[in-house]
Design a protein around this motif. Structure first.
Motif, PDB file in Angstrom:
ATOM      1  N   TRP A  42      33.529  19.337  48.436  1.00 50.48           N
ATOM      2  CA  TRP A  42      33.813  19.591  47.021  1.00 50.48           C
ATOM      3  C   TRP A  42      32.596  19.290  46.152  1.00 50.48           C
ATOM      4  N   LEU A  43      31.778  18.320  46.540  1.00 54.37           N
ATOM      5  CA  LEU A  43      30.567  17.993  45.792  1.00 54.37           C
ATOM      6  C   LEU A  43      29.634  19.192  45.701  1.00 54.37           C
ATOM      7  N   PHE A  44      29.437  19.879  46.822  1.00 51.58           N
ATOM      8  CA  PHE A  44      28.549  21.032  46.837  1.00 51.58           C
ATOM      9  C   PHE A  44      29.259  22.297  46.344  1.00 51.58           C
ATOM     10  N   ALA A  45      30.491  22.489  46.739  1.00 55.02           N
ATOM     11  CA  ALA A  45      31.206  23.726  46.421  1.00 55.02           C
ATOM     12  C   ALA A  45      31.463  23.862  44.927  1.00 55.02           C
ATOM     13  N   ARG A  46      31.654  22.755  44.240  1.00 56.19           N
ATOM     14  CA  ARG A  46      31.917  22.800  42.802  1.00 56.19           C
ATOM     15  C   ARG A  46      30.785  23.510  42.054  1.00 56.19           C
ATOM     16  N   LEU A  47      29.551  23.201  42.404  1.00 54.42           N
ATOM     17  CA  LEU A  47      28.404  23.836  41.759  1.00 54.42           C
ATOM     18  C   LEU A  47      28.375  25.331  42.032  1.00 54.42           C
ATOM     19  N   TYR A  48      28.584  25.722  43.278  1.00 49.58           N
ATOM     20  CA  TYR A  48      28.486  27.133  43.636  1.00 49.58           C
ATOM     21  C   TYR A  48      29.668  27.950  43.148  1.00 49.58           C
ATOM     22  N   ILE A  49      30.829  27.352  43.035  1.00 48.94           N
ATOM     23  CA  ILE A  49      31.979  28.047  42.449  1.00 48.94           C
ATOM     24  C   ILE A  49      31.714  28.306  40.967  1.00 48.94           C
ATOM     25  N   ALA A  50      31.181  27.300  40.280  1.00 47.85           N
ATOM     26  CA  ALA A  50      30.861  27.475  38.860  1.00 47.85           C
ATOM     27  C   ALA A  50      29.806  28.565  38.672  1.00 47.85           C
ATOM     28  N   LEU A  51      28.788  28.581  39.517  1.00 50.68           N
ATOM     29  CA  LEU A  51      27.762  29.618  39.424  1.00 50.68           C
ATOM     30  C   LEU A  51      28.345  31.004  39.660  1.00 50.68           C
ATOM     31  N   LEU A  52      29.230  31.127  40.630  1.00 50.34           N
ATOM     32  CA  LEU A  52      29.850  32.415  40.927  1.00 50.34           C
ATOM     33  C   LEU A  52      30.699  32.908  39.757  1.00 50.34           C
ATOM     34  N   VAL A  53      31.482  32.024  39.170  1.00 49.65           N
ATOM     35  CA  VAL A  53      32.357  32.419  38.067  1.00 49.65           C
ATOM     36  C   VAL A  53      31.537  32.800  36.834  1.00 49.65           C
ATOM     37  N   VAL A  54      30.529  32.002  36.501  1.00 54.41           N
ATOM     38  CA  VAL A  54      29.709  32.313  35.325  1.00 54.41           C
ATOM     39  C   VAL A  54      28.963  33.630  35.527  1.00 54.41           C
ATOM     40  N   THR A  55      28.427  33.834  36.720  1.00 54.50           N
ATOM     41  CA  THR A  55      27.730  35.078  37.015  1.00 54.50           C
ATOM     42  C   THR A  55      28.670  36.272  36.912  1.00 54.50           C
ATOM     43  N   ALA A  56      29.879  36.143  37.426  1.00 60.07           N
ATOM     44  CA  ALA A  56      30.848  37.238  37.351  1.00 60.07           C
ATOM     45  C   ALA A  56      31.240  37.526  35.907  1.00 60.07           C
ATOM     46  N   ILE A  57      31.414  36.487  35.106  1.00 60.81           N
ATOM     47  CA  ILE A  57      31.796  36.680  33.704  1.00 60.81           C
ATOM     48  C   ILE A  57      30.696  37.408  32.940  1.00 60.81           C
ATOM     49  N   ILE A  58      29.458  37.113  33.261  1.00 57.91           N
ATOM     50  CA  ILE A  58      28.344  37.770  32.568  1.00 57.91           C
ATOM     51  C   ILE A  58      28.100  39.177  33.118  1.00 57.91           C
ATOM     52  N   SER A  59      28.137  39.324  34.427  1.00 59.69           N
ATOM     53  CA  SER A  59      27.703  40.593  35.023  1.00 59.69           C
ATOM     54  C   SER A  59      28.760  41.695  34.975  1.00 59.69           C
ATOM     55  N   PHE A  60      30.046  41.382  35.104  1.00 61.61           N
ATOM     56  CA  PHE A  60      31.054  42.439  35.133  1.00 61.61           C
ATOM     57  C   PHE A  60      31.099  43.272  33.851  1.00 61.61           C
ATOM     58  N   PRO A  61      31.081  42.656  32.673  1.00 64.57           N
ATOM     59  CA  PRO A  61      31.048  43.502  31.473  1.00 64.57           C
ATOM     60  C   PRO A  61      29.768  44.334  31.363  1.00 64.57           C
ATOM     61  N   LEU A  62      28.651  43.761  31.783  1.00 67.82           N
ATOM     62  CA  LEU A  62      27.399  44.520  31.742  1.00 67.82           C
ATOM     63  C   LEU A  62      27.439  45.714  32.685  1.00 67.82           C
ATOM     64  N   VAL A  63      27.940  45.505  33.881  1.00 70.85           N
ATOM     65  CA  VAL A  63      28.049  46.608  34.839  1.00 70.85           C
ATOM     66  C   VAL A  63      29.015  47.661  34.323  1.00 70.85           C
ATOM     67  N   TYR A  64      30.096  47.227  33.724  1.00 68.72           N
ATOM     68  CA  TYR A  64      31.063  48.179  33.177  1.00 68.72           C
ATOM     69  C   TYR A  64      30.432  49.034  32.072  1.00 68.72           C
ATOM     70  N   MET A  65      29.684  48.405  31.187  1.00 70.29           N
ATOM     71  CA  MET A  65      29.034  49.153  30.101  1.00 70.29           C
ATOM     72  C   MET A  65      28.000  50.135  30.645  1.00 70.29           C
ATOM     73  N   VAL A  66      27.206  49.714  31.616  1.00 70.90           N
ATOM     74  CA  VAL A  66      26.197  50.601  32.196  1.00 70.90           C
ATOM     75  C   VAL A  66      26.858  51.772  32.904  1.00 70.90           C
ATOM     76  N   LEU A  67      27.920  51.521  33.641  1.00 66.59           N
ATOM     77  CA  LEU A  67      28.607  52.602  34.334  1.00 66.59           C
ATOM     78  C   LEU A  67      29.276  53.568  33.351  1.00 66.59           C
ATOM     79  N   GLN A  68      29.793  53.068  32.248  1.00 61.42           N
ATOM     80  CA  GLN A  68      30.363  53.966  31.238  1.00 61.42           C
ATOM     81  C   GLN A  68      29.276  54.844  30.627  1.00 61.42           C
TER      82      GLN A  68
END
Length: 119
Positions: A42-68
């Motif tokens: 959990w010590l290590f996974a907490r950091l990488y889960i947070a990175l994955l979620v933040v990256t997804a929150i930022i990148s998904f709307p950007l990818v959606y806009m570019v694809l539109q």
């Protein structure tokens, strides 16, 4: 796309390798103080889960806009749905999670004496 995914996974693997090697002494001290494998994971996974979620929150709307925008340029375009992108995200997340899991399990099973002696 596969080359990009492979390069990304290699980057994640090198990042977790450097992180776990750098934090070996911390893991050894935590194990001496009674932390189990679950706490170390959990010590290590907490950091990488947070990175994955933040990256997804930022990148998904950007990818959606570019694809539109891209869809407006071409008359024939691959009309992908939400499940397509969800499947891609889950597959990359699972492969990344397995990569991180492998490295975390390796660091969680280190010999305490060897880890502290190497420092």
């Amino acid at each position: 796309a596969m080359v990009s995914i492979i390069i990304t996974l290699l980057g994640v693997y090198s990042s977790i390798t450097l992180d776990t090697e750098r934090r070996q002494k911390e893991v050894a001290v935590r194990k001496v103080n009674g932390a189990g494998i679950r706490h170390i994971i959990w010590l290590f996974a907490r950091l990488y889960i947070a990175l994955l979620v933040v990256t997804a929150i930022i990148s998904f709307p950007l990818v959606y806009m570019v694809l539109q925008w891209w869809k407006q340029i071409y008359t024939v375009f691959f009309n992908c749905g939400c499940w397509f992108w969800t499947g891609i995200f889950l597959s990359v997340a699972m492969v990344t999670a397995l990569t991180i899991w492998f490295r975390i399990m390796r660091i969680a099973r280190i010999n305490l004496v060897e880890s502290i002696k190497n420092e």
